[in-house]
Design a protein around this motif. Structure first.
Motif, PDB file in Angstrom:
ATOM      1  N   GLU A   1      82.548  -1.154  98.399  1.00 17.12           N
ATOM      2  CA  GLU A   1      82.664  -2.581  98.094  1.00 17.12           C
ATOM      3  C   GLU A   1      82.271  -2.906  96.658  1.00 17.12           C
ATOM      4  O   GLU A   1      82.249  -4.078  96.275  1.00 17.12           O
ATOM      5  CB  GLU A   1      81.807  -3.389  99.071  1.00 17.12           C
ATOM      6  CG  GLU A   1      82.240  -3.255 100.523  1.00 17.12           C
ATOM      7  CD  GLU A   1      83.703  -3.611 100.712  1.00 17.12           C
ATOM      8  OE1 GLU A   1      84.144  -4.634 100.149  1.00 17.12           O
ATOM      9  OE2 GLU A   1      84.418  -2.853 101.407  1.00 17.12           O
ATOM     10  N   ASN A   2      81.967  -1.900  95.870  1.00 21.14           N
ATOM     11  CA  ASN A   2      81.594  -2.128  94.482  1.00 21.14           C
ATOM     12  C   ASN A   2      82.788  -2.667  93.703  1.00 21.14           C
ATOM     13  O   ASN A   2      83.868  -2.058  93.674  1.00 21.14           O
ATOM     14  CB  ASN A   2      81.101  -0.809  93.867  1.00 21.14           C
ATOM     15  CG  ASN A   2      80.637  -0.964  92.432  1.00 21.14           C
ATOM     16  OD1 ASN A   2      81.432  -1.221  91.540  1.00 21.14           O
ATOM     17  ND2 ASN A   2      79.341  -0.807  92.234  1.00 21.14           N
ATOM     18  N   CYS A   3      82.607  -3.820  93.060  1.00 25.07           N
ATOM     19  CA  CYS A   3      83.718  -4.484  92.365  1.00 25.07           C
ATOM     20  C   CYS A   3      84.256  -3.630  91.221  1.00 25.07           C
ATOM     21  O   CYS A   3      85.467  -3.526  91.031  1.00 25.07           O
ATOM     22  CB  CYS A   3      83.250  -5.845  91.854  1.00 25.07           C
ATOM     23  SG  CYS A   3      84.554  -6.814  91.051  1.00 25.07           S
ATOM     24  N   GLU A   4      83.361  -3.029  90.465  1.00 24.60           N
ATOM     25  CA  GLU A   4      83.788  -2.187  89.336  1.00 24.60           C
ATOM     26  C   GLU A   4      84.573  -0.983  89.832  1.00 24.60           C
ATOM     27  O   GLU A   4      85.561  -0.563  89.220  1.00 24.60           O
ATOM     28  CB  GLU A   4      82.562  -1.742  88.545  1.00 24.60           C
ATOM     29  CG  GLU A   4      82.902  -1.027  87.232  1.00 24.60           C
ATOM     30  CD  GLU A   4      81.669  -0.681  86.431  1.00 24.60           C
ATOM     31  OE1 GLU A   4      81.819  -0.078  85.362  1.00 24.60           O
ATOM     32  OE2 GLU A   4      80.552  -1.005  86.890  1.00 24.60           O
ATOM     33  N   ARG A   5      84.125  -0.417  90.960  1.00 25.55           N
ATOM     34  CA  ARG A   5      84.841   0.715  91.539  1.00 25.55           C
ATOM     35  C   ARG A   5      86.244   0.310  91.949  1.00 25.55           C
ATOM     36  O   ARG A   5      87.216   1.051  91.712  1.00 25.55           O
ATOM     37  CB  ARG A   5      84.087   1.247  92.759  1.00 25.55           C
ATOM     38  CG  ARG A   5      84.767   2.425  93.446  1.00 25.55           C
ATOM     39  CD  ARG A   5      84.066   2.792  94.751  1.00 25.55           C
ATOM     40  NE  ARG A   5      84.610   4.016  95.325  1.00 25.55           N
ATOM     41  CZ  ARG A   5      85.700   4.072  96.078  1.00 25.55           C
ATOM     42  NH1 ARG A   5      86.378   2.951  96.348  1.00 25.55           N
ATOM     43  NH2 ARG A   5      86.127   5.227  96.562  1.00 25.55           N
ATOM     44  N   LYS A   6      86.389  -0.853  92.565  1.00 26.34           N
ATOM     45  CA  LYS A   6      87.707  -1.315  92.995  1.00 26.34           C
ATOM     46  C   LYS A   6      88.652  -1.477  91.805  1.00 26.34           C
ATOM     47  O   LYS A   6      89.829  -1.103  91.869  1.00 26.34           O
ATOM     48  CB  LYS A   6      87.584  -2.644  93.740  1.00 26.34           C
ATOM     49  CG  LYS A   6      86.965  -2.523  95.120  1.00 26.34           C
ATOM     50  CD  LYS A   6      86.910  -3.884  95.800  1.00 26.34           C
ATOM     51  CE  LYS A   6      86.335  -3.783  97.202  1.00 26.34           C
ATOM     52  NZ  LYS A   6      86.276  -5.100  97.872  1.00 26.34           N
TER      53      LYS A   6
END
Length: 330
Positions: free
Chosen positions: A285-290
């Motif tokens: 759920e990490n935004c940067e990962r997405k």
């Protein structure tokens, strides 16, 4: 003419000579496989040292590609001292290569050699054999060297055993390819890690279970990660790997840089940094990962379009076949 009345096909014998390191061998073999599929009258003799032949001689390849070997002038394990390894390759490999050319049948019509093998140009000139030189790094790095003569300096970079501890404690499953140390590292990996001496890297990266790729950022590995659409942890060591890392992280934005710490004369990665980076990167759920995954998939699509018929890479390869491998042009 044969019994059918057709003109006999003239076999064009091409010798391929890679620099004796895994990444260079992989790159040249990939090119040879592409050429063999484009032009069916090719016979390609792929030259490696006797040591490398024992490693890759049983790998599948098209019928019109065959292996030939020259003596092992230096063992591949000694590549850790790259300057010394390169010096031996530059001074000891040319003579056995020429001796092999004298024995090959049919006569050699073309040579494709790694750019690092500068002596190959003299071989081609002396024997009046057209030669193509394979540059295995990025076009951007080639441009930097050509215009500015910029050479990055290598410095010692290590991944100590507490890298292993951080990965184990992160709870993330990992596959570690460690050529010379697999048996030693296996004991420290626990149930979450698998250590192997070799793998088919592109096939692994294309597997749907892969969530990230820790890489030294060699150009082959970089291209394979882009092709597979896999985000990267970048850990460059020297030469083109440094600008490749910058391109991955800052330009393409499909990777995260691994921080280092200076400890005496060595540059190390701390256990805490590895643990934090891996856990943050693998958090679904990490935004940067997405965002990173989205950009990696977009770049993957661009890559796949380039190699389809009519794409830029496909067209450039056709042009090379026409310019270099057509007998009528020489």
């Amino acid at each position: 003419m044969d019994s059918t009345g057709a003109e006999p096909t003239t076999v064009l014998h091409v010798v391929a000579m890679p620099f004796p390191c895994q990444g260079h061998i992989n790159a040249l073999m990939s090119l040879c496989k592409l050429l063999s599929s484009r032009k069916h009258n090719l016979l390609i003799t792929f030259v490696v040292t006797e040591e490398w032949l024992r490693c890759i001689g049983s790998e599948p390849k098209p019928d019109n590609i065959r292996f030939a070997s020259i003596p092992t002038v230096i063992e591949r394990a000694k590549a850790v001292d790259f300057c010394g390894f390169n010096e031996v390759v530059k001074t000891k490999m040319e003579a056995p290569f020429e001796q092999l050319l004298d024995r090959l049948e049919p006569p050699v019509a073309r040579i494709i050699a790694d750019f690092e093998l500068q002596w190959s140009f003299g071989v081609g000139i002396r024997r009046n054999i057209p030669l193509a030189s394979l540059w295995t790094m990025s076009a951007a790095f080639f441009s930097s060297l050509h215009h500015y003569h910029v050479f990055a300096q290598a410095q010692p970079q290590l991944l100590p055993l507490h890298l292993i501890a951080a990965l184990r404690n992160s709870g993330v499953r990992f596959l570690w390819v460690a050529r010379g140390e697999a048996s030693r590292l296996k004991e420290s990996c626990g149930d979450t890690g698998l250590v192997v001496p070799w793998c088919d890297q592109l096939r692994v990266l294309c597997h749907p279970s892969i969530g990230g790729f820790w890489s030294h950022c060699g150009w082959n590995s970089t291209l394979e990660a882009v092709y597979a659409g896999i985000p990267m942890f970048t850990f460059p060591l020297f030469l083109d790997q440094v600008p490749n890392s910058r391109q991955i992280v800052e330009d393409w934005k499909i990777g995260w840089r691994v921080n280092r710490a200076q400890v005496g004369s060595e540059i190390l990665v701390t256990k805490e940094d590895i643990l934090e980076l891996v856990q943050r990167f693998m958090e679904l759920e990490n935004c940067e990962r997405k965002k990173t995954w989205k950009r990696a998939r977009e770049l993957k699509n661009v890559c796949h379009q380039a190699i389809t018929e009519g794409g830029s890479s496909h067209s450039h390869l056709d042009a090379f076949v026409s310019d270099f491998l057509e007998v009528k042009n020489h």
